[in-house]
Motif scaffolding. Structure first.
Motif, PDB file in Angstrom:
ATOM      1  N   THR A 155      57.155  43.616  39.436  1.00 49.26           N
ATOM      2  CA  THR A 155      56.276  44.424  38.588  1.00 49.26           C
ATOM      3  C   THR A 155      55.630  43.605  37.491  1.00 49.26           C
ATOM      4  O   THR A 155      54.916  44.145  36.647  1.00 49.26           O
ATOM      5  CB  THR A 155      57.058  45.594  37.964  1.00 49.26           C
ATOM      6  OG1 THR A 155      58.263  45.092  37.391  1.00 49.26           O
ATOM      7  CG2 THR A 155      57.417  46.630  39.030  1.00 49.26           C
ATOM      8  N   ASN A 189      58.722  38.478  37.856  1.00 55.59           N
ATOM      9  CA  ASN A 189      59.796  38.986  36.996  1.00 55.59           C
ATOM     10  C   ASN A 189      60.579  40.052  37.752  1.00 55.59           C
ATOM     11  O   ASN A 189      60.020  41.047  38.191  1.00 55.59           O
ATOM     12  CB  ASN A 189      59.194  39.581  35.714  1.00 55.59           C
ATOM     13  CG  ASN A 189      60.247  39.925  34.682  1.00 55.59           C
ATOM     14  OD1 ASN A 189      61.418  40.105  34.997  1.00 55.59           O
ATOM     15  ND2 ASN A 189      59.830  40.011  33.435  1.00 55.59           N
ATOM     16  N   GLY A 233      63.252  41.511  36.367  1.00 51.39           N
ATOM     17  CA  GLY A 233      64.070  42.188  35.354  1.00 51.39           C
ATOM     18  C   GLY A 233      65.138  41.239  34.844  1.00 51.39           C
ATOM     19  O   GLY A 233      65.989  40.813  35.604  1.00 51.39           O
ATOM     20  N   GLY A 253      62.902  44.048  30.450  1.00 50.67           N
ATOM     21  CA  GLY A 253      62.510  44.770  31.641  1.00 50.67           C
ATOM     22  C   GLY A 253      61.611  43.979  32.562  1.00 50.67           C
ATOM     23  O   GLY A 253      61.067  42.940  32.185  1.00 50.67           O
ATOM     24  N   ALA A 254      61.426  44.511  33.759  1.00 55.29           N
ATOM     25  CA  ALA A 254      60.687  43.787  34.793  1.00 55.29           C
ATOM     26  C   ALA A 254      59.189  43.722  34.507  1.00 55.29           C
ATOM     27  O   ALA A 254      58.468  43.027  35.208  1.00 55.29           O
ATOM     28  CB  ALA A 254      60.943  44.416  36.155  1.00 55.29           C
ATOM     29  N   ARG A 255      58.704  44.432  33.505  1.00 58.39           N
ATOM     30  CA  ARG A 255      57.293  44.360  33.151  1.00 58.39           C
ATOM     31  C   ARG A 255      57.034  43.436  31.964  1.00 58.39           C
ATOM     32  O   ARG A 255      55.897  43.243  31.551  1.00 58.39           O
ATOM     33  CB  ARG A 255      56.752  45.753  32.823  1.00 58.39           C
ATOM     34  CG  ARG A 255      56.770  46.699  34.002  1.00 58.39           C
ATOM     35  CD  ARG A 255      56.116  48.032  33.660  1.00 58.39           C
ATOM     36  NE  ARG A 255      56.221  48.963  34.777  1.00 58.39           N
ATOM     37  CZ  ARG A 255      55.379  48.992  35.797  1.00 58.39           C
ATOM     38  NH1 ARG A 255      54.360  48.148  35.837  1.00 58.39           N
ATOM     39  NH2 ARG A 255      55.534  49.849  36.775  1.00 58.39           N
ATOM     40  N   ASP A 256      58.094  42.848  31.426  1.00 62.56           N
ATOM     41  CA  ASP A 256      57.974  42.030  30.225  1.00 62.56           C
ATOM     42  C   ASP A 256      57.223  40.728  30.477  1.00 62.56           C
ATOM     43  O   ASP A 256      57.240  40.180  31.578  1.00 62.56           O
ATOM     44  CB  ASP A 256      59.371  41.659  29.702  1.00 62.56           C
ATOM     45  CG  ASP A 256      59.912  42.666  28.724  1.00 62.56           C
ATOM     46  OD1 ASP A 256      60.952  42.370  28.101  1.00 62.56           O
ATOM     47  OD2 ASP A 256      59.309  43.748  28.575  1.00 62.56           O
TER      48      ASP A 256
END
Lengths: 107, 114
Positions: free
Chosen positions: A30, A90, A92, B98-101
Motif C-alpha cells: 500500500t 512498505n 507495515g 503503518g503500511a501507508r507511511d
C-alpha cells in the motif's frame, strides 16, 4: 516474504538523456518509496507513490498496484543524478529494498 | 533538512568489543527503525519500534539489542562485535508504522570491525 527486483542493475547515460528504472515486487503493497543513495552513502527519499503517477521536478513515478510494479523516469539527466536508485514497498513496520539501479551520468 | 540524527558517523573497533549507536528524530513520529546495509549494499530491516514497543525483530543475532528511552530515540547496542557486523547502520522514522507511511532516514553510522 516480499521479494523486490530492480532493473536494469546499472545504466550509463550521457548528460541530457532520459532514464527509465523498473521495480517489480512479489506482494501487494500500500506504499512504495523510491530512494536515491549518493556515492557517499546518504539515503534520500525521492517519492512515495502507492498507485498512479506522481511527479516531482524531473522525476516521474508510475505505480500499477495490482501488477505489483513501479517505474521511475528521470528526464534530462545531470551528472549529479549519478548514484544508486532503490525502490522499497512498505509491508507495515518495514520496507523491503531492492538491490538498486546504479546510474552513471557522463558529462 | 535533516530530521533524523545519528551518531557517530563512523566507528572503528576490534572484534569482541561493545559498541553503541544513537538515533534521534525530531519529526514527532511514533515509529522508529534500524536497517543494516551490508558490503553488497543490500539494505535490510533489523528492528521496528512503535512508541517504545518492539514490533519487528528480523532474525537478528542476539548480540544486537535496540534500546528505546522514548519514542524520539532508538539506540542500537552490539555486544561483542563480529567481523560480519561491518556495515552501515541506518536509522529511520515514520508517523505510525503503518503500511501507508513514508519513512525518513538518517545519514547512517558506518561500522568497521577489525
Amino acid at each position: 516474504g516480499q521479494q523486490v527486483q530492480q532493473s536494469p542493475a546499472s545504466l550509463v547515460l550521457q548528460e541530457g538523456e532520459n532514464a527509465e528504472l523498473q521495480c517489480n515486487f512479489s506482494s501487494t503493497a500500500t506504499q512504495l518509496q523510491w530512494f536515491y543513495q549518493s556515492p557517499g552513502g546518504s539515503l534520500v527519499s525521492l517519492l512515495s507513490n502507492p498507485s498512479g503517477t506522481k511527479h516531482t521536478g524531473r522525476l516521474t513515478s508510475t505505480t500499477v498496484t495490482k501488477e505489483r510494479r513501479s517505474s521511475l523516469h528521470i528526464s534530462s539527466s545531470q551528472t549529479t543524478d549519478s548514484g544508486t536508485y532503490l525502490c522499497a514497498p512498505n509491508m507495515g513496520y518495514k520496507l523491503t529494498f531492492g538491490t538498486g539501479t546504479s546510474l552513471l551520468v557522463d558529462p | 533538512e535533516t530530521a533524523v540524527f545519528q551518531t557517530p558517523n563512523y566507528h572503528v573497533t576490534q572484534v569482541g568489543n561493545e559498541v553503541s549507536f544513537n538515533c534521534k528524530q525530531t519529526l514527532g513520529h511514533d515509529t522508529m527503525y534500524w536497517y543494516k546495509q551490508d558490503s553488497k549494499k543490500l539494505l535490510k530491516i533489523m528492528f521496528s519500534y512503535n512508541n517504545k514497543q518492539l514490533i519487528v525483530n528480523e532474525t537478528v543475532p542476539r548480540r544486537f539489542s535496540p534500546q528505546s528511552s522514548d519514542k524520539a530515540h532508538l539506540n542500537l547496542r552490539i555486544k561483542s562485535v563480529e567481523p560480519e557486523d561491518s556495515a552501515v547502520y541506518l536509522c529511520a522514522s515514520s508517523l505510525t508504522g503503518g503500511a501507508r507511511d513514508t519513512q525518513y532516514f538518517g545519514p547512517g553510522t558506518r561500522l568497521l570491525v577489525l
